[in-house]
Design a protein around this motif. Structure first.
Motif, PDB file in Angstrom:
ATOM      1  N   LEU A 287      -2.834 -36.513  72.475  1.00  0.00           N
ATOM      2  CA  LEU A 287      -2.081 -36.994  73.628  1.00  0.00           C
ATOM      3  C   LEU A 287      -1.791 -38.489  73.508  1.00  0.00           C
ATOM      4  O   LEU A 287      -2.557 -39.243  72.910  1.00  0.00           O
ATOM      5  CB  LEU A 287      -2.857 -36.727  74.920  1.00  0.00           C
ATOM      6  N   ASN A 288      -0.667 -38.893  74.101  1.00  0.00           N
ATOM      7  CA  ASN A 288      -0.270 -40.292  74.110  1.00  0.00           C
ATOM      8  C   ASN A 288      -1.243 -41.098  74.963  1.00  0.00           C
ATOM      9  O   ASN A 288      -1.364 -40.884  76.165  1.00  0.00           O
ATOM     10  CB  ASN A 288       1.151 -40.420  74.670  1.00  0.00           C
ATOM     11  N   LYS A 289      -1.954 -42.026  74.348  1.00  0.00           N
ATOM     12  CA  LYS A 289      -2.975 -42.791  75.061  1.00  0.00           C
ATOM     13  C   LYS A 289      -2.376 -43.670  76.150  1.00  0.00           C
ATOM     14  O   LYS A 289      -3.071 -44.073  77.092  1.00  0.00           O
ATOM     15  CB  LYS A 289      -3.771 -43.652  74.064  1.00  0.00           C
ATOM     16  N   GLU A 290      -1.074 -43.991  76.043  1.00  0.00           N
ATOM     17  CA  GLU A 290      -0.436 -44.829  77.056  1.00  0.00           C
ATOM     18  C   GLU A 290      -0.253 -44.084  78.379  1.00  0.00           C
ATOM     19  O   GLU A 290      -0.090 -44.712  79.422  1.00  0.00           O
ATOM     20  CB  GLU A 290       0.928 -45.323  76.561  1.00  0.00           C
ATOM     21  N   SER A 291      -0.236 -42.765  78.336  1.00  0.00           N
ATOM     22  CA  SER A 291      -0.038 -41.988  79.564  1.00  0.00           C
ATOM     23  C   SER A 291      -1.137 -40.948  79.754  1.00  0.00           C
ATOM     24  O   SER A 291      -0.934 -39.907  80.353  1.00  0.00           O
ATOM     25  CB  SER A 291       1.329 -41.293  79.528  1.00  0.00           C
ATOM     26  N   LEU A 292      -2.331 -41.243  79.228  1.00  0.00           N
ATOM     27  CA  LEU A 292      -3.445 -40.295  79.248  1.00  0.00           C
ATOM     28  C   LEU A 292      -4.166 -40.310  80.592  1.00  0.00           C
ATOM     29  O   LEU A 292      -4.577 -41.361  81.080  1.00  0.00           O
ATOM     30  CB  LEU A 292      -4.430 -40.631  78.127  1.00  0.00           C
ATOM     31  N   TYR A 293      -4.312 -39.132  81.183  1.00  0.00           N
ATOM     32  CA  TYR A 293      -5.098 -38.947  82.401  1.00  0.00           C
ATOM     33  C   TYR A 293      -6.280 -38.030  82.087  1.00  0.00           C
ATOM     34  O   TYR A 293      -6.116 -37.018  81.395  1.00  0.00           O
ATOM     35  CB  TYR A 293      -4.265 -38.311  83.509  1.00  0.00           C
ATOM     36  N   GLU A 294      -7.443 -38.365  82.617  1.00  0.00           N
ATOM     37  CA  GLU A 294      -8.643 -37.543  82.468  1.00  0.00           C
ATOM     38  C   GLU A 294      -9.041 -37.007  83.842  1.00  0.00           C
ATOM     39  O   GLU A 294      -9.260 -37.776  84.782  1.00  0.00           O
ATOM     40  CB  GLU A 294      -9.782 -38.376  81.888  1.00  0.00           C
ATOM     41  N   TYR A 295      -9.101 -35.693  83.960  1.00  0.00           N
ATOM     42  CA  TYR A 295      -9.452 -35.055  85.222  1.00  0.00           C
ATOM     43  C   TYR A 295     -10.802 -34.355  85.112  1.00  0.00           C
ATOM     44  O   TYR A 295     -11.069 -33.658  84.129  1.00  0.00           O
ATOM     45  CB  TYR A 295      -8.393 -34.023  85.632  1.00  0.00           C
ATOM     46  N   GLY A 296     -11.641 -34.540  86.138  1.00  0.00           N
ATOM     47  CA  GLY A 296     -12.901 -33.828  86.231  1.00  0.00           C
ATOM     48  C   GLY A 296     -12.822 -32.778  87.328  1.00  0.00           C
ATOM     49  O   GLY A 296     -12.261 -33.043  88.410  1.00  0.00           O
ATOM     50  N   PHE A 297     -13.371 -31.585  87.058  1.00  0.00           N
ATOM     51  CA  PHE A 297     -13.315 -30.467  88.005  1.00  0.00           C
ATOM     52  C   PHE A 297     -14.715 -30.100  88.457  1.00  0.00           C
ATOM     53  O   PHE A 297     -15.661 -30.072  87.650  1.00  0.00           O
ATOM     54  CB  PHE A 297     -12.623 -29.264  87.356  1.00  0.00           C
ATOM     55  N   ASN A 298     -14.840 -29.784  89.765  1.00  0.00           N
ATOM     56  CA  ASN A 298     -16.144 -29.439  90.314  1.00  0.00           C
ATOM     57  C   ASN A 298     -16.487 -27.980  90.052  1.00  0.00           C
ATOM     58  O   ASN A 298     -15.730 -27.251  89.377  1.00  0.00           O
ATOM     59  CB  ASN A 298     -16.210 -29.772  91.804  1.00  0.00           C
ATOM     60  N   VAL A 299     -17.597 -27.532  90.587  1.00  0.00           N
ATOM     61  CA  VAL A 299     -18.082 -26.179  90.324  1.00  0.00           C
ATOM     62  C   VAL A 299     -17.120 -25.114  90.837  1.00  0.00           C
ATOM     63  O   VAL A 299     -17.083 -23.993  90.334  1.00  0.00           O
ATOM     64  CB  VAL A 299     -19.486 -25.992  90.945  1.00  0.00           C
ATOM     65  N   GLY A 300     -16.299 -25.463  91.837  1.00  0.00           N
ATOM     66  CA  GLY A 300     -15.312 -24.526  92.368  1.00  0.00           C
ATOM     67  C   GLY A 300     -13.985 -24.551  91.636  1.00  0.00           C
ATOM     68  O   GLY A 300     -13.058 -23.824  91.998  1.00  0.00           O
ATOM     69  N   GLY A 301     -13.879 -25.382  90.574  1.00  0.00           N
ATOM     70  CA  GLY A 301     -12.645 -25.459  89.791  1.00  0.00           C
ATOM     71  C   GLY A 301     -11.591 -26.373  90.367  1.00  0.00           C
ATOM     72  O   GLY A 301     -10.463 -26.425  89.855  1.00  0.00           O
ATOM     73  N   LEU A 302     -11.928 -27.123  91.417  1.00  0.00           N
ATOM     74  CA  LEU A 302     -10.984 -28.059  92.016  1.00  0.00           C
ATOM     75  C   LEU A 302     -11.159 -29.451  91.403  1.00  0.00           C
ATOM     76  O   LEU A 302     -12.289 -29.853  91.101  1.00  0.00           O
ATOM     77  CB  LEU A 302     -11.204 -28.146  93.530  1.00  0.00           C
ATOM     78  N   PRO A 303     -10.063 -30.204  91.237  1.00  0.00           N
ATOM     79  CA  PRO A 303     -10.210 -31.569  90.720  1.00  0.00           C
ATOM     80  C   PRO A 303     -11.011 -32.410  91.712  1.00  0.00           C
ATOM     81  O   PRO A 303     -10.770 -32.363  92.925  1.00  0.00           O
ATOM     82  CB  PRO A 303      -8.765 -32.070  90.590  1.00  0.00           C
ATOM     83  N   CYS A 304     -11.972 -33.168  91.203  1.00  0.00           N
ATOM     84  CA  CYS A 304     -12.779 -34.019  92.065  1.00  0.00           C
ATOM     85  C   CYS A 304     -12.768 -35.473  91.615  1.00  0.00           C
ATOM     86  O   CYS A 304     -13.109 -36.368  92.398  1.00  0.00           O
ATOM     87  CB  CYS A 304     -14.214 -33.502  92.153  1.00  0.00           C
ATOM     88  N   TYR A 305     -12.332 -35.729  90.362  1.00  0.00           N
ATOM     89  CA  TYR A 305     -12.359 -37.086  89.827  1.00  0.00           C
ATOM     90  C   TYR A 305     -11.223 -37.247  88.815  1.00  0.00           C
ATOM     91  O   TYR A 305     -10.868 -36.303  88.099  1.00  0.00           O
ATOM     92  CB  TYR A 305     -13.702 -37.353  89.154  1.00  0.00           C
ATOM     93  N   VAL A 306     -10.627 -38.447  88.772  1.00  0.00           N
ATOM     94  CA  VAL A 306      -9.568 -38.735  87.804  1.00  0.00           C
ATOM     95  C   VAL A 306      -9.674 -40.192  87.369  1.00  0.00           C
ATOM     96  O   VAL A 306     -10.099 -41.058  88.155  1.00  0.00           O
ATOM     97  CB  VAL A 306      -8.171 -38.459  88.407  1.00  0.00           C
ATOM     98  N   THR A 307      -9.325 -40.452  86.126  1.00  0.00           N
ATOM     99  CA  THR A 307      -9.243 -41.828  85.650  1.00  0.00           C
ATOM    100  C   THR A 307      -8.096 -41.952  84.655  1.00  0.00           C
ATOM    101  O   THR A 307      -7.781 -41.017  83.922  1.00  0.00           O
ATOM    102  CB  THR A 307     -10.568 -42.292  84.996  1.00  0.00           C
ATOM    103  N   PHE A 308      -7.451 -43.108  84.664  1.00  0.00           N
ATOM    104  CA  PHE A 308      -6.380 -43.418  83.712  1.00  0.00           C
ATOM    105  C   PHE A 308      -6.325 -44.927  83.586  1.00  0.00           C
ATOM    106  O   PHE A 308      -6.934 -45.666  84.375  1.00  0.00           O
ATOM    107  CB  PHE A 308      -5.037 -42.848  84.176  1.00  0.00           C
TER     108      PHE A 308
END
Length: 403
Positions: free
Chosen positions: A63-84
Motif C-alpha cells: 500500500l501507498n504509505k502516503e495514504s495508509l490508514y490502519e484500522y483496529g476492530f473490536n471483538v464485535g468486528g466494529l472499527p474502534c481505533y484508526v491511525t494515519f
C-alpha cells in the motif's frame, strides 16, 4: 438546528480531554487491517450494517504509505481505533469509535498538537438515526498546539476563527413507511459562512432509495445521491460523464459567447471540492491584446465566468461523487475534467462555434497545480493539446521558451 450546532461545538471542546482515553480503545483492538485512504464513514452507520467503502487488507506491504490508514476492530468486528499520518510533515492522527444504543461517535486527534481534528456524532432513537453532527478543523488541526498555548486559549482561538471549522448538523424526518423523507441541515464552511439546506429522499415502488436531492437557500438544487449503476467501472463512468459535460459546455457557449473566434477555454475547478467547472472563454482578439501587453495569456480575472447546466448529466455526476467518496479517490474528478477538455480540444467544440487554428481547452485548479511551466505543459497534453501547438505557443510568446 442552531441548538444542535452549538451542542456539537460544546462536545468538541469536551473532546480535548478524550485524548487521554485513546489507549483504552487501542486495548480493544482484536484485529488490524489496512487501506489506502479513509474508510468507515460514520454517516453510513446503522445497527444492521457499517460499510467500509473500499478494500481492506490484512497486510500493508503493497500500500501507498502516503495514504495508509490502519484500522483496529473490536471483538464485535466494529472499527474502534484508526491511525494515519502525513509522512512528509511527520504529523500523525489517531481516532476512536464509541458505540452506545442511542449515540455513536467518531473522535479524532492531531497527536502532534493535541487538538481534536474531527468529530462525528450520530444520534439514534428506537433504532432510527435522528440526527447527524459532523465537524472538522480546517487543516485537520495541524496548525494549533496545546503545547504552545493553554487548552482554553486554543479553544477560544479556533472558535473565533471564521475559517477554522467545516461543520454540518442534520435532522432527519421519517414518513409513514418508516423511511427518511427529508433531512434539514445547517452548515458552516470557510469562506462561505453559515447556510442552510434540506434534502428530499425518493424511493421506488419497492421502497429502495432512488435519489436524494439537496435544495439551498438561493433556490438552487442538485442531486447528491443516485442509486448506483450496476457493473460500471471508473473508466466507463468518467468517459460517459466527460461526453455529457462536453455537450453541455458547447450548449452554454453557443448561447452566450459572441466574441469569435475562440482561442482558449479554461475549465476552472476546485480539487476534491467542486468538479462542476466554471468556463473562462478568451477570443483570438483578447489573446492578441494580452500578448501585445506582454501579459500572461493564461491568467484571467474571473469576472466573466460562465456556469454549466448540470441537469443533463446530474445522475452521472452524482455517481462520480459517490464513487470518489467510496474509494477515497478524488483524482477521478480531475481525470473526468481532463477527458472533457480533450474531447473539446480535439473536436474544436464539436464544430459548434468558430475557433482558432490552435484552439485549446484546459482544466485546471490554479491553487494547487500549473505553478511551473513543466507542470502546466503536462496538463495541456493531458487535455489533448498537441506538442506542435505547444511549440508554436512558445515561439509566439504564449508560453516561455524551454531553457
Amino acid at each position: 438546528m442552531e441548538k444542535l450546532l452549538e451542542q456539537l461545538l460544546h462536545r468538541w471542546e469536551q473532546t480535548f480531554d478524550d485524548l487521554q482515553t485513546l489507549p483504552v480503545y487501542k486495548t480493544q483492538v482484536k484485529t488490524t487491517r489496512y487501506s489506502e485512504g479513509s474508510r468507515y464513514n460514520l454517516e453510513k452507520f446503522d445497527w444492521a450494517f457499517f460499510p467500509g467503502d473500499g478494500p481492506m487488507l490484512d497486510r500493508n506491504d503493497d500500500l501507498n504509505k502516503e495514504s495508509l490508514y490502519e484500522y483496529g476492530f473490536n471483538v464485535g468486528g466494529l472499527p474502534c481505533y484508526v491511525t494515519f499520518n502525513h509522512n512528509y510533515n511527520g504529523v500523525t492522527w489517531e481516532g476512536f469509535y464509541r458505540y452506545s444504543d442511542d449515540l455513536v461517535e467518531y473522535v479524532e486527534f492531531c497527536v502532534n498538537t493535541g487538538v481534536p481534528s474531527a468529530l462525528t456524532r450520530m444520534e439514534f432513537k428506537e433504532g432510527r438515526k435522528i440526527s447527524l453532527q459532523r465537524l472538522m478543523v480546517n487543516g485537520r488541526a495541524g496548525v494549533y498546539s496545546i503545547s504552545q498555548l493553554p487548552k482554553e486559549e486554543i479553544i477560544n482561538k479556533i472558535r473565533n476563527d471564521e475559517g477554522a471549522f467545516i461543520s454540518t448538523v442534520t435532522r432527519y424526518e421519517y414518513g409513514t413507511e418508516g423511511k427518511i423523507e427529508r433531512a434539514s441541515s445547517i452548515h458552516i464552511s470557510p469562506g462561505i459562512g453559515k447556510f442552510t439546506s434540506y434534502d428530499e429522499y425518493t424511493y421506488d415502488q419497492n421502497q429502495v432509495l432512488e435519489a436524494v436531492r439537496r435544495f439551498f437557500e438561493d433556490g438552487t438544487n442538485h442531486l447528491t445521491y443516485a442509486r448506483p449503476l450496476e457493473h460500471i467501472d471508473s473508466e466507463t463512468l468518467t468517459d460517459s460523464l466527460a461526453r455529457e459535460l462536453a455537450k453541455s459546455i458547447c450548449e452554454k457557449l453557443a448561447r452566450q459567447v459572441n466574441e469569435l473566434p475562440i482561442a482558449l477555454l479554461e475549465l476552472s475547478y476546485q480539487y476534491a471540492y467542486n468538479y462542476i467547472p466554471y468556463l473562462i472563454c478568451q477570443s483570438e482578439e483578447e489573446v492578441a491584446v494580452k500578448l501585445a501587453g506582454k501579459e500572461n495569456v493564461f491568467v484571467n480575472d474571473y469576472s466573466n465566468l460562465l456556469d454549466v447546466e448540470t441537469k443533463p448529466f446530474e445522475r452521472l455526476f452524482a455517481q462520480l461523487e459517490q464513487m470518489m467518496e467510496a474509494e477515497d479517490d478524488w483524482e477521478l474528478g480531475r481525470t473526468m475534467l481532463r477527458k472533457t477538455a480533450g474531447l473539446l480540444t480535439k473536436s474544436k467544440l464539436f464544430g459548434r462555434l468558430q475557433v482558432t487554428e490552435n484552439f485549446a481547452v484546459y482544466a485546471i485548479d490554479w491553487s494547487i497545480e500549473g505553478h511551473s511551466d513543466a507542470d502546466f505543459e503536462v496538463i495541456l497534453i493531458e487535455c489533448g493539446v498537441e506538442m506542435e501547438v505547444i511549440k508554436l505557443w512558445k515561439q509566439g510568446g504564449m508560453l516561455p521558451l524551454a531553457t
